[in-house]
Design an enzyme around this catalytic site. Structure first.
Site, PDB file in Angstrom:
ATOM      1  N   TRP A 146      -9.154   8.283  -7.963  1.00 57.91           N
ATOM      2  CA  TRP A 146     -10.361   8.621  -8.732  1.00 57.91           C
ATOM      3  C   TRP A 146     -10.307   8.053 -10.139  1.00 57.91           C
ATOM      4  CZ3 TRP A 146     -15.051   9.770  -7.406  1.00 57.91           C
ATOM      5  CH2 TRP A 146     -15.266  10.225  -6.117  1.00 57.91           C
TER       6      TRP A 146
ATOM      7  N   ASN B 117     -10.340   3.395   3.149  1.00 55.72           N
ATOM      8  CA  ASN B 117     -10.007   3.133   1.738  1.00 55.72           C
ATOM      9  C   ASN B 117     -11.089   2.354   1.001  1.00 55.72           C
ATOM     10  OD1 ASN B 117      -8.153   3.061  -0.589  1.00 55.72           O
ATOM     11  ND2 ASN B 117      -8.149   0.862  -0.165  1.00 55.72           N
TER      12      ASN B 117
ATOM     13  N   TRP C 194       1.850   1.891  -3.342  1.00 52.45           N
ATOM     14  CA  TRP C 194       0.800   2.534  -4.162  1.00 52.45           C
ATOM     15  C   TRP C 194       0.943   4.055  -4.079  1.00 52.45           C
ATOM     16  CZ3 TRP C 194      -2.391   1.430  -7.982  1.00 52.45           C
ATOM     17  CH2 TRP C 194      -2.782   0.103  -8.189  1.00 52.45           C
TER      18      TRP C 194
ATOM     19  N   TRP D  51     -20.275  11.746 -19.326  1.00 52.71           N
ATOM     20  CA  TRP D  51     -20.322  12.070 -17.902  1.00 52.71           C
ATOM     21  C   TRP D  51     -21.308  13.206 -17.636  1.00 52.71           C
ATOM     22  CZ3 TRP D  51     -17.352   8.773 -15.330  1.00 52.71           C
ATOM     23  CH2 TRP D  51     -16.102   8.390 -15.812  1.00 52.71           C
TER      24      TRP D  51
ATOM     25  N   TRP E  60     -15.472  11.991 -12.734  1.00 50.42           N
ATOM     26  CA  TRP E  60     -14.616  11.752 -11.561  1.00 50.42           C
ATOM     27  C   TRP E  60     -14.025  13.049 -11.020  1.00 50.42           C
ATOM     28  CZ3 TRP E  60      -9.643  13.356 -12.387  1.00 50.42           C
ATOM     29  CH2 TRP E  60      -9.173  13.378 -13.705  1.00 50.42           C
TER      30      TRP E  60
ATOM     31  N   GLU F 227       0.836  -1.211   0.000  1.00 50.77           N
ATOM     32  CA  GLU F 227       0.000   0.000   0.000  1.00 50.77           C
ATOM     33  C   GLU F 227       0.866   1.253   0.000  1.00 50.77           C
ATOM     34  OE1 GLU F 227      -3.099  -0.156  -0.704  1.00 50.77           O
ATOM     35  OE2 GLU F 227      -2.902  -2.327  -0.609  1.00 50.77           O
TER      36      GLU F 227
HETATM   37  C1  LIG Z   1     -10.968   7.720  -4.729  1.00 52.58           C
HETATM   38  C2  LIG Z   1      -9.761   7.635  -3.800  1.00 52.58           C
HETATM   39  C3  LIG Z   1      -9.162   8.800  -3.347  1.00 52.58           C
HETATM   40  C4  LIG Z   1      -8.044   8.742  -2.488  1.00 52.58           C
HETATM   41  N1  LIG Z   1      -7.482   9.909  -2.052  1.00 52.58           N
HETATM   42  C5  LIG Z   1      -6.410   9.870  -1.236  1.00 52.58           C
HETATM   43  C6  LIG Z   1      -5.827  11.062  -0.743  1.00 52.58           C
HETATM   44  O1  LIG Z   1      -6.233  12.186  -1.087  1.00 52.58           O
HETATM   45  N2  LIG Z   1      -4.794  10.945   0.138  1.00 52.58           N
HETATM   46  C7  LIG Z   1      -4.289   9.726   0.506  1.00 52.58           C
HETATM   47  O2  LIG Z   1      -3.336   9.675   1.302  1.00 52.58           O
HETATM   48  N3  LIG Z   1      -4.803   8.595   0.016  1.00 52.58           N
HETATM   49  C8  LIG Z   1      -5.853   8.616  -0.811  1.00 52.58           C
HETATM   50  N4  LIG Z   1      -6.397   7.446  -1.253  1.00 52.58           N
HETATM   51  C9  LIG Z   1      -5.747   6.171  -0.908  1.00 52.58           C
HETATM   52  C10 LIG Z   1      -6.204   5.503   0.400  1.00 52.58           C
HETATM   53  O3  LIG Z   1      -7.593   5.477   0.479  1.00 52.58           O
HETATM   54  C11 LIG Z   1      -5.629   6.170   1.648  1.00 52.58           C
HETATM   55  O4  LIG Z   1      -4.243   6.347   1.492  1.00 52.58           O
HETATM   56  C12 LIG Z   1      -5.870   5.335   2.902  1.00 52.58           C
HETATM   57  O5  LIG Z   1      -7.234   5.128   3.089  1.00 52.58           O
HETATM   58  C13 LIG Z   1      -5.272   6.048   4.096  1.00 52.58           C
HETATM   59  O6  LIG Z   1      -5.564   5.389   5.288  1.00 52.58           O
HETATM   60  P1  LIG Z   1      -4.408   4.700   6.145  1.00 52.58           P
HETATM   61  O7  LIG Z   1      -3.264   5.636   6.294  1.00 52.58           O
HETATM   62  O8  LIG Z   1      -5.019   4.143   7.361  1.00 52.58           O
HETATM   63  O9  LIG Z   1      -3.977   3.557   5.128  1.00 52.58           O
HETATM   64  P2  LIG Z   1      -3.197   2.190   5.351  1.00 52.58           P
HETATM   65  O10 LIG Z   1      -4.055   1.117   4.809  1.00 52.58           O
HETATM   66  O11 LIG Z   1      -2.704   2.041   6.720  1.00 52.58           O
HETATM   67  O12 LIG Z   1      -1.983   2.327   4.344  1.00 52.58           O
HETATM   68  C14 LIG Z   1      -0.707   2.871   4.701  1.00 52.58           C
HETATM   69  C15 LIG Z   1      -0.327   3.957   3.745  1.00 52.58           C
HETATM   70  O13 LIG Z   1      -0.232   3.437   2.418  1.00 52.58           O
HETATM   71  C16 LIG Z   1      -0.700   4.404   1.485  1.00 52.58           C
HETATM   72  N5  LIG Z   1      -1.885   3.888   0.788  1.00 52.58           N
HETATM   73  C17 LIG Z   1      -2.781   2.988   1.236  1.00 52.58           C
HETATM   74  N6  LIG Z   1      -3.707   2.720   0.290  1.00 52.58           N
HETATM   75  C18 LIG Z   1      -3.378   3.482  -0.784  1.00 52.58           C
HETATM   76  C19 LIG Z   1      -3.953   3.660  -2.071  1.00 52.58           C
HETATM   77  N7  LIG Z   1      -5.032   2.981  -2.476  1.00 52.58           N
HETATM   78  N8  LIG Z   1      -3.380   4.544  -2.915  1.00 52.58           N
HETATM   79  C20 LIG Z   1      -2.266   5.241  -2.544  1.00 52.58           C
HETATM   80  N9  LIG Z   1      -1.679   5.094  -1.333  1.00 52.58           N
HETATM   81  C21 LIG Z   1      -2.221   4.240  -0.465  1.00 52.58           C
HETATM   82  C22 LIG Z   1      -1.070   5.644   2.285  1.00 52.58           C
HETATM   83  O14 LIG Z   1       0.036   6.507   2.297  1.00 52.58           O
HETATM   84  C23 LIG Z   1      -1.355   5.062   3.665  1.00 52.58           C
HETATM   85  O15 LIG Z   1      -1.194   6.007   4.696  1.00 52.58           O
HETATM   86  C24 LIG Z   1      -7.513   7.479  -2.117  1.00 52.58           C
HETATM   87  C25 LIG Z   1      -8.132   6.316  -2.583  1.00 52.58           C
HETATM   88  C26 LIG Z   1      -9.237   6.388  -3.412  1.00 52.58           C
HETATM   89  C27 LIG Z   1      -9.877   5.115  -3.897  1.00 52.58           C
END
Ligand SMILES: Cc1cc2nc3c(=O)[nH]c(=O)nc-3n(C[C@H](O)[C@H](O)[C@H](O)COP(=O)(O)OP(=O)(O)OC[C@H]3O[C@@H](n4cnc5c(N)ncnc54)[C@H](O)[C@@H]3O)c2cc1C
Length: 472
Positions: A382, A341, A276, A304, A359, A273
């Site tokens: 998005w 997420n 990602w 859209w 989007w 993650e």
């Molecule tokens: C439509 C959409 C919009 C999003 N917008 C953002 C945003 O503006 N800012 C943001 O930080 N994340 C965004 N994400 C990714 C993800 O949802 C969040 O990073 C995550 O929910 C953060 O929670 P956490 O730190 O507890 O994640 P954890 O699950 O603990 O993951 C650890 C770290 O991994 C990274 N990560 C995890 N999942 C993703 C992912 N799918 N994509 C990229 N990095 C990821 C983040 O840096 C996160 O803090 C988005 C996802 C979607 C589907």
């Protein structure tokens, strides 16, 4: 440089003392150090919640700098002008900062650095908030990666280098330059009523970030693979709010994960993650248009809805679609500035597919309401959900929010936590929503919960039809 000429360190989205290359460099010179944060057009363009969260971060970071004998100077205006003024006022001969990779910052820094250098100022720029500089990870043919899995394979065993130890002392200036009071910037202004509610849920500062990481590594990491998709439990790290303003470095998180991997704690899912996030930043750096245009040009032919004031869009924004998973998630966002997420994927899919709404409308809503807003992950998230992005989910794979609810919130913990309507004694979280939203929405916990504005089956069929017409 004269041995007493100050070094200006320009903080941007890296509000920490630990693992900070530019700060470590400045401290090691043993010259007086002037820490500055500039409210320039890049900060001015932030949405309501990210700006509010940045304000909280700045307040905490100012305190931290005081603890080590220094202070944060706040200046407003264009960055070059602000730095030139500070150089003139302090006699600084050197300016240092860490790189940013978003299109606005890149454009600003590209002209700013040579302008300072041509005035005889020494400038040192250090790697910024990614693990690896975006131009260093290349496919065999020399281009950037556009697909996640090969990118993941390419970076998972790379070494981002060792972290810099936390800076514990900065030589102060003999005469400190003036600073704006943080309050005068009104970083919380656009939050309106939401500011008091979201503030209760924000966790601010470097120490809090390190604490959260430690707690997660001790208690959360083993269950992460099975819990990370369940929005009703506290199963993820919540690092995103800290990474967004640089209260922790991605390398610090990476190192903790690598250590956990060595003792076989199953940190692989988490590392993936984090990668990602890295992937998103590399994509945005190489293709800045990703922030507001379809990655795949064919999507410009998709019909859209682009009307932000359409009734369906308003219902989505207000958590009144009648689709429980979507509404719970949109309310979590309004109350906490965060959304799980899995929920982000569900609301993005419902908006872009069932409601066939562009989007960009969802992206802008998130940009205004997420305290962990990150331009790269948001754009990738998005476009991935809509189907228009690099390595996107195939369009025909439309998430069914009712089945998603049955699968990931079978006990309805998440729905009950956020939707008050219909509950005889709703929890505090669900009620907080009504304190956070604008009064003009005229919603109360007694308003009857709506029927689905677009039933799941109907929305799916409509979207698939439009998609097949676009393809043909
Ligand atoms: C439509 C959409 C919009 C999003 N917008 C953002 C945003 O503006 N800012 C943001 O930080 N994340 C965004 N994400 C990714 C993800 O949802 C969040 O990073 C995550 O929910 C953060 O929670 P956490 O730190 O507890 O994640 P954890 O699950 O603990 O993951 C650890 C770290 O991994 C990274 N990560 C995890 N999942 C993703 C992912 N799918 N994509 C990229 N990095 C990821 C983040 O840096 C996160 O803090 C988005 C996802 C979607 C589907």
């Amino acid at each position: 440089m004269p041995c007493d000429s100050p070094v200006i360190i320009w903080f941007r989205r890296d509000l920490r003392l630990g693992d900070h290359a530019a700060l470590s460099y400045a401290a090691a010179t043993e010259r007086p150090v002037v820490p500055v944060f500039i409210h320039d057009e890049v900060v001015g363009a932030l949405g309501a919640a990210p700006k509010f969260r940045l304000g909280l971060g700045l307040s905490e970071f100012s305190r931290k700098l005081k603890d080590i004998g220094s202070r944060l100077i706040l200046r407003r205006g264009d960055a070059l002008g602000a730095l030139r003024n500070l150089i003139a006022e302090t006699g600084a001969g050197t300016v240092v900062w860490q790189r940013a990779y978003d299109p606005r910052s890149v454009a600003r820094d590209r002209t700013l650095k040579p302008a300072l250098e041509s005035a005889g100022v020494e400038v040192h720029v250090f790697p910024g908030h990614v693990l690896f500089e975006p131009w260093t990870v290349r496919t065999q043919s020399g281009g950037p990666y556009n697909v996640f899995t090969p990118f993941w394979r390419a970076v998972r065993n790379l070494d981002p280098g060792s972290s810099f130890p936390s800076v514990t002392r900065l030589r102060p200036c003999e005469a400190w330059p003036s600073s704006d009071p943080l309050d005068s910037w009104k970083m919380d202004f656009a939050m309106q009523r939401g500011r008091a509610v979201v503030a209760r849920h924000a966790v601010v500062g470097e120490a809090a970030a390190l604490n959260r990481l430690e707690r997660f590594m001790n208690d959360g990491i083993e269950g992460y693979g099975s819990q990370r998709d369940v929005p009703g439990v506290d199963g993820t790290s919540r690092m995103s709010e800290h990474l967004a303003v640089g209260e922790i470095s991605a390398r610090t998180v990476w190192s903790a994960l690598k250590a956990a991997q060595e003792i076989g704690c199953g940190a692989e899912d988490f590392l993936r993650e984090l990668v990602w996030r890295e992937f998103a930043w590399h994509l945005l750096f190489h293709a800045p248009h990703m922030a507001d245009s379809n990655w795949k040009p064919a999507w410009s032919n998709f019909p859209w809805n682009e009307d932000e004031s359409a009734a369906e869009v308003l219902a989505w924004q207000r958590g009144r679609t009648g689709i429980e998973f979507v509404d719970a998630a949109m309310r979590e966002l309004m109350v906490t500035g965060y959304m799980h997420n899995r929920a982000r994927m569900v609301v993005a899919s419902y908006l872009t597919k069932h409601l066939m709404t562009h989007w960009r409308i969802g992206l802008r809503w998130f940009e205004n309401h997420l305290i962990d807003w990150d331009p790269a992950s948001n754009a990738l998230g998005w476009q991935w959900s809509a189907g228009s992005g690099p390595d996107a989910a195939p369009y025909f794979r439309i998430l069914n929010p009712e089945r998603q609810l049955a699968r990931f919130d079978a006990d309805r913990v998440y729905v009950r936590k956020w939707i008050a309507e219909g509950q005889s004694s709703p929890p505090r979280t669900a009620l907080e929503y009504f304190d956070a939203i604008p009064k003009s929405w005229e919603m109360t916990a007694d308003t009857p919960y709506p029927q689905p504005i677009v039933p799941v089956g109907e929305g799916r069929a409509r979207a698939l039809k439009a998609y097949s017409e676009m393809r043909s």
